[in-house]
Structure formats: C-alpha cells, structure tokens
Design an enzyme around this catalytic site. Structure first.
Site, mmCIF file in Angstrom:
data_model
loop_
_atom_site.group_PDB
_atom_site.id
_atom_site.type_symbol
_atom_site.label_atom_id
_atom_site.label_comp_id
_atom_site.label_asym_id
_atom_site.label_seq_id
_atom_site.Cartn_x
_atom_site.Cartn_y
_atom_site.Cartn_z
ATOM 1 N N ARG A 1 0.851 -1.178 0.000
ATOM 2 C CA ARG A 1 0.000 0.000 0.000
ATOM 3 C C ARG A 1 0.893 1.235 0.000
ATOM 4 O O ARG A 1 1.991 1.230 0.569
ATOM 5 C CB ARG A 1 -0.913 0.014 1.229
ATOM 6 C CG ARG A 1 -1.964 -1.084 1.217
ATOM 7 C CD ARG A 1 -3.033 -0.808 0.171
ATOM 8 N NE ARG A 1 -4.043 -1.855 0.126
ATOM 9 C CZ ARG A 1 -3.995 -2.909 -0.691
ATOM 10 N NH1 ARG A 1 -2.959 -3.066 -1.501
ATOM 11 N NH2 ARG A 1 -4.962 -3.802 -0.687
ATOM 12 N N HIS B 1 -0.343 1.213 -10.331
ATOM 13 C CA HIS B 1 -1.142 0.341 -9.474
ATOM 14 C C HIS B 1 -1.819 -0.761 -10.298
ATOM 15 O O HIS B 1 -3.051 -0.922 -10.267
ATOM 16 C CB HIS B 1 -2.191 1.151 -8.714
ATOM 17 C CG HIS B 1 -2.666 0.460 -7.462
ATOM 18 N ND1 HIS B 1 -3.101 1.133 -6.341
ATOM 19 C CD2 HIS B 1 -2.778 -0.861 -7.145
ATOM 20 C CE1 HIS B 1 -3.458 0.285 -5.408
ATOM 21 N NE2 HIS B 1 -3.271 -0.950 -5.875
#
Length: 313
Positions: free
Chosen positions: A228, A276
C-alpha cells in the site's frame, strides 16, 4: 429463491462499469442496486471500494461489506462502518499468479541488470555485464499470506534464496526461510538484497518502509513496493537512493493516486513506476466472492474470507 439486494458503493470507481457483466451472471441470486438505493432497509450486502463517507449509515440492515480486491483497509476505515459488520476480501489464484509474475520481472531485472542494458542501448554501447547467479541475490518478502506464498515459491524455484516475514509464526514452504516478529524482521533484513513489500496496511505497518528499515538492508539493495502507498515514507526513499543505500526501486502503489505530475518520483533515474496494476482481481473472482457472501448471509453464516478487523487482514 429470493435475490439478496447488494448496493454498489464507491466514490472513485465505476463498479457497475467494471463488474456489471460478471455480476449479471449471478443475478439469479443477487440483486445489484446503485447508491443511493431507493429502499435502503432491504439492502443486505454492499460491494465497495472507497465508499462515500456517509454511505454505510444509509443501510441499517447490512450483513456483509465485500471488497473488490485483496486489500480492505479502505473499507475498514470507512466512517460509519459498524464495528461488527463483516468485511470480506477477494481471494483469487489468478491474482496471486499475476503478482508473482510482476515481482519476478523486477527481481530478475535487478539480478540481470536490465536497467543498465537499457542505458547502454540508449548510448549505443555494446558491453556485457555478466550478472550474478540467482543464488547470490537473496530476496526478502514482507507478508506471507496467500499471495506472498506464491511469490516466495516461484522465486525459490528459480534459485533465489528466499526469506519471508510475517507478524506471527507461519509454516514455511520448501525453499523458503520464515521469520516472524520484530526480532525476525531485523534478522531477515540484514541479509536481504531485494525487498518485496506485500504487507497489508495496519497501524503497525504504516510507514514501515523508512530510513531505519532501509539502513538495515544490504548496501545497494532494491525495493519492490506492491503493498500500500502508505507503507512508504517517500522522503526516506529518496534519501536512501541519493546516499546509495538503495540502488533502485520499483513502485506500483502510492499514497496519492494518480501520482501527481510534479512528484519527484517521475524523474528519478533509479525509480520504475507502474500505475497500481501489478495485479487485479478478475471480475469473475469478485462475483464469486459476492455470491459466496450472499449464500452465507442467507444461511446465517459468516461469509468466507472475512477479515479480522482488529488485525486489518
């Protein structure tokens, strides 16, 4: 069989556009409705990703909140989430396979010095660099869940020495040395040249990728950040690259997404950026997860793959 109403909740993502076709395949069991639903008291399920801040409060009879991915931190942190509302993550073998391929690409790229070859091609230089054998490049993995196990096993099969760390003790797979707890983390980092972050985001792991951790790695180490964005202290990474403590970094997740155009990561020669997309759960996996949750709610059971809210995963 009565269809169980499920509301789509996201302030950032068109969930119907992404998953509508797959969700239509389970329409005999689950009724998909958009937020705000006209009869909120009927809604028993929610499929969410970064829900609107006030969304959960509108649905008093929710029995489960399902993610569209393996990560659930944004759902656990949603304001108004009842503390006893089950939060369900997606478990997708194809997602683990995709993540493993992404990580292997970067590990082998570091081992085989592909970035240097790209520079040589740009400068029209013909030079063999004689990369080291995989056995000379130890890899450390932060996080040893289902995806971490797949990544670790695939790296070990290619001959890389693999060490994996988790908060609690785990049974390691063949070819993998397992570490756990604070002492285990310190022991693993000292002999790690490529560090792969696959941790969930919890209060304990937030900002874990910092100067202290980087200074514990082998000099000239390489970071692969696929956990993350909030795991990484960005200024500390830039300082570690500047000092030579780190040789480079592959970053797929960021604290702010999309990454702002003026961010220094874009222009740094030792950083590789991807938007991502290291792995995504398939729409079919999301639909399977939602269907399993619906069946469990209908039968009064806890849905499969419900996370431990206290641990965050």
């Amino acid at each position: 069989m009565d269809r169980l109403p499920c509301v789509l909740l996201s302030a950032t993502t068109d969930l119907r556009g992404l998953f509508g076709a797959a969700l239509a395949e389970i329409a005999d069991h689950v009724e998909i409705v958009d937020h705000p639903a006209p009869n909120p008291e009927r809604v028993r399920l929610a499929l969410g990703w970064r829900p609107p801040a006030d969304a959960l409060a509108r649905y008093p009879n929710l029995a489960a909140l399902c993610s569209i991915a393996a990560g659930v931190d944004n759902l656990l942190a949603c304001p108004g989430r009842p503390p006893d509302l089950p939060v369900v993550r997606v478990v997708d073998p194809d997602q683990a396979r995709a993540m493993s391929g992404f990580v292997l690409w970067h590990v082998i790229g570091h081992q085989r010095r592909f970035a240097a070859y790209a520079d040589n091609q740009r400068d029209r230089i013909w030079r063999r660099l004689y990369p080291r054998d995989a056995s000379a490049v130890p890899v450390g993995i932060l996080g040893y869940g289902k995806i971490g196990r797949r990544v670790a096993g695939d790296l070990a099969a290619l001959g890389f020495p693999v060490r994996a760390w988790s908060r609690t003790p785990q049974t390691a797979d063949p070819g993998v040395t397992h570490h756990h707890g604070p002492d285990g983390l310190a022991g693993m980092l000292g002999d790690t040249e490529v560090l792969v972050n696959l941790l969930p985001l919890t209060p304990e792991t937030r900002a874990i990728l910092d100067t202290r951790l980087f200074s514990s790695l082998r000099s000239g180490a390489f970071l692969i950040q696929v956990g993350r964005g909030e795991h990484l202290v960005e200024a500390d990474l830039l300082a570690a690259l500047e000092s030579g403590r780190l040789a480079g970094a592959a970053l797929d997740v960021f604290a702010t997404e999309p990454l702002p155009p003026a961010h220094p990561f874009w222009d740094h020669p030792a950083i590789r950026i991807t938007p991502h997309e290291a792995c995504e759960a398939s729409p079919q996996a999301v639909a399977r997860t939602l269907l399993a949750a619906a069946d469990a709610v209908r039968e009064g059971r806890l849905p499969p793959d419900t996370v431990d809210a206290a641990r965050g995963y």
